[in-house]
Design a protein around this motif. Sequence first.
Motif, mmCIF file in Angstrom:
data_model
loop_
_atom_site.group_PDB
_atom_site.id
_atom_site.type_symbol
_atom_site.label_atom_id
_atom_site.label_comp_id
_atom_site.label_asym_id
_atom_site.label_seq_id
_atom_site.Cartn_x
_atom_site.Cartn_y
_atom_site.Cartn_z
ATOM 1 N N MET A 1 40.540 42.156 24.135
ATOM 2 C CA MET A 1 40.349 42.482 25.560
ATOM 3 C C MET A 1 41.268 43.660 25.917
ATOM 4 S SD MET A 1 40.940 40.044 28.905
ATOM 5 C CE MET A 1 40.083 38.705 28.103
ATOM 6 N N ASN A 2 40.685 44.739 26.469
ATOM 7 C CA ASN A 2 41.493 45.906 26.793
ATOM 8 C C ASN A 2 42.182 45.738 28.154
ATOM 9 O OD1 ASN A 2 39.616 46.581 28.845
ATOM 10 N ND2 ASN A 2 38.350 47.713 27.374
ATOM 11 N N THR A 3 42.989 46.716 28.499
ATOM 12 C CA THR A 3 43.786 46.633 29.725
ATOM 13 C C THR A 3 42.912 46.577 30.973
ATOM 14 O OG1 THR A 3 45.537 47.894 28.634
ATOM 15 C CG2 THR A 3 45.636 47.724 31.041
ATOM 16 N N PHE A 4 41.830 47.397 30.974
ATOM 17 C CA PHE A 4 40.940 47.406 32.136
ATOM 18 C C PHE A 4 40.301 46.038 32.351
ATOM 19 C CE2 PHE A 4 36.543 47.715 33.680
ATOM 20 C CZ PHE A 4 36.781 48.204 34.965
ATOM 21 N N GLN A 5 39.825 45.431 31.268
ATOM 22 C CA GLN A 5 39.181 44.130 31.378
ATOM 23 C C GLN A 5 40.161 43.075 31.882
ATOM 24 O OE1 GLN A 5 37.678 43.572 27.421
ATOM 25 N NE2 GLN A 5 35.792 44.740 27.797
ATOM 26 N N GLN A 6 41.390 43.122 31.386
ATOM 27 C CA GLN A 6 42.403 42.176 31.855
ATOM 28 C C GLN A 6 42.652 42.329 33.349
ATOM 29 O OE1 GLN A 6 45.691 43.106 29.277
ATOM 30 N NE2 GLN A 6 45.193 41.454 27.847
ATOM 31 N N SER A 7 42.757 43.595 33.789
ATOM 32 C CA SER A 7 42.994 43.861 35.207
ATOM 33 C C SER A 7 41.811 43.394 36.050
ATOM 34 C CB SER A 7 43.222 45.360 35.432
ATOM 35 O OG SER A 7 43.318 45.652 36.801
ATOM 36 N N LEU A 8 40.586 43.645 35.573
ATOM 37 C CA LEU A 8 39.387 43.274 36.320
ATOM 38 C C LEU A 8 39.262 41.758 36.424
ATOM 39 C CD1 LEU A 8 36.807 44.089 37.756
ATOM 40 C CD2 LEU A 8 35.646 44.183 35.534
ATOM 41 N N ILE A 9 39.509 41.061 35.321
ATOM 42 C CA ILE A 9 39.440 39.598 35.335
ATOM 43 C C ILE A 9 40.468 39.022 36.299
ATOM 44 C CG2 ILE A 9 39.863 37.523 33.950
ATOM 45 C CD1 ILE A 9 38.574 39.016 31.587
ATOM 46 N N GLY A 10 41.650 39.637 36.330
ATOM 47 C CA GLY A 10 42.677 39.181 37.252
ATOM 48 C C GLY A 10 42.236 39.312 38.702
ATOM 49 N N LYS A 11 41.592 40.447 39.025
ATOM 50 C CA LYS A 11 41.112 40.646 40.397
ATOM 51 C C LYS A 11 39.985 39.677 40.739
ATOM 52 C CE LYS A 11 42.373 45.540 40.821
ATOM 53 N NZ LYS A 11 43.317 45.332 41.937
ATOM 54 N N LEU A 12 39.093 39.415 39.769
ATOM 55 C CA LEU A 12 37.970 38.502 40.011
ATOM 56 C C LEU A 12 38.457 37.071 40.223
ATOM 57 C CD1 LEU A 12 35.395 39.843 37.379
ATOM 58 C CD2 LEU A 12 35.224 40.042 39.864
ATOM 59 N N ASN A 13 39.541 36.713 39.550
ATOM 60 C CA ASN A 13 40.072 35.349 39.675
ATOM 61 C C ASN A 13 40.981 35.179 40.891
ATOM 62 O OD1 ASN A 13 38.806 34.199 37.435
ATOM 63 N ND2 ASN A 13 40.398 34.927 36.033
ATOM 64 N N GLU A 14 41.284 36.291 41.545
ATOM 65 C CA GLU A 14 42.217 36.242 42.664
ATOM 66 C C GLU A 14 41.566 35.576 43.877
ATOM 67 O OE1 GLU A 14 45.395 39.371 44.549
ATOM 68 O OE2 GLU A 14 43.336 40.064 44.270
#
Length: 424
Positions: free
Chosen positions: A1-14
């Motif tokens: 999982m790249n950095t962008f995907q990690q950041s996006l998943i974090g925002k979606l789970n927020e």
Amino acid sequence: MNTFQQSLIGKLNENPEDRYAKLGLKFNPFPAAAIAQFTHLDPVDSDIFEKIGYFITNTYKKNVNDGNIGDYAGLTIVGSYGSGKTHLMKYIERQINDISINKSVDFSSLTAFIDRPEEKPLNIITKIIEDLQPDNLRRMIWYCIYPYLISNKDSFFETYFKTSLFTDTDKEELFRPEILGNPLVFYEKVKRLRGNINKLFEDCQNILTHSNHDFQITNDISIAQRYLGLIFPEKAPNHNWEVLTGYVTTKDVQNKEFLFLKSLVKILQKNGYGMLYVFIDEFENFATLKGAKLTNYINTLSTMINKERNWAVITSITQDALQAIKPESPQLFDRLVSVEIKLNSLNMETGKRMIDNYLNFAKKSSEVETPNVFSELLLTEMIRKTEGNARGLIKLCNKVIEKAADSKNFQIPIQSEILADINF
């Protein structure tokens, strides 16, 4: 999982409530596009309430109680781009619709909202029909016809059927509420019983065009035929709404469309509705039009406003567009400015009031006071930066709240320094 995907998943789970909790909010109430989204929010100028109340009361009571409508039945909202004209129109529309379903008051009205009508009156007519909805309009047209058609149930069978070999059960079957109340079902039933369909069409047309108990829908046969084409399948192979008004020719465009709209209001009145409120939004490009297009716009407004008082029109327009009308049609200009709401640029008082309306909508509890999100200096700077433009201020508030929510270190209330990091 790249950095962008990690950041996006974090925002979606927020959780939105977690994101804005530090601001005392459940969510960001300011739409990013500053569209008229929360139409329940009250206007910020108290004088506007009085004008809206006067307009609705006067138009409705005069239309219901006075057959000689002489007063101008229209309201014009004037303001610059982004001043809140559409929001105010949506607010008025919502108030009318909400009051119409309130059982504690006799106020039966319908609304139609036309966005960007362009330069043709036909577009307005078509959009009104679409707002009323096909099945609903068919039902209302039929209600204007069938009480006269079956006023004597025994003579109905003698008139439309060759045979007299009908039992009481047969007659009761045809006039059952679920059959009689649906023109398509009633038509199919008469057809299966080998009734005289042509005679039925002829009599239905006569009911629409002749005065029945001092109430005539239209004296135009072509309009009556279009209505019959909607409720009886054999009368019109194409049921598209364009067909209903498509017979209008260039020579009689204003006259026919005026007659059609007048007949439509008669149908609504026959079904118990006291007023049709038509909202015409965004005549914004009017001031730039020349020649035939300018003439068509004048014709559109004249058709809606200047010829009839049996419906009420709420129009939004810029000051430049309003002034462009004056030399072209002084009479129309006088009508437009007779009942007028001017939306001025927001100042500190009205700007804060508008922002508080949005913040109260998103606060964590109805029992708490309005969250103190913006410092007074920040609010002053935002109003200055947006020149008091409502749309601009809402968009800037959205950006400020998002920036603050993303930041780990900020003060409450948010200070004016945050503007340095916002591209606006």
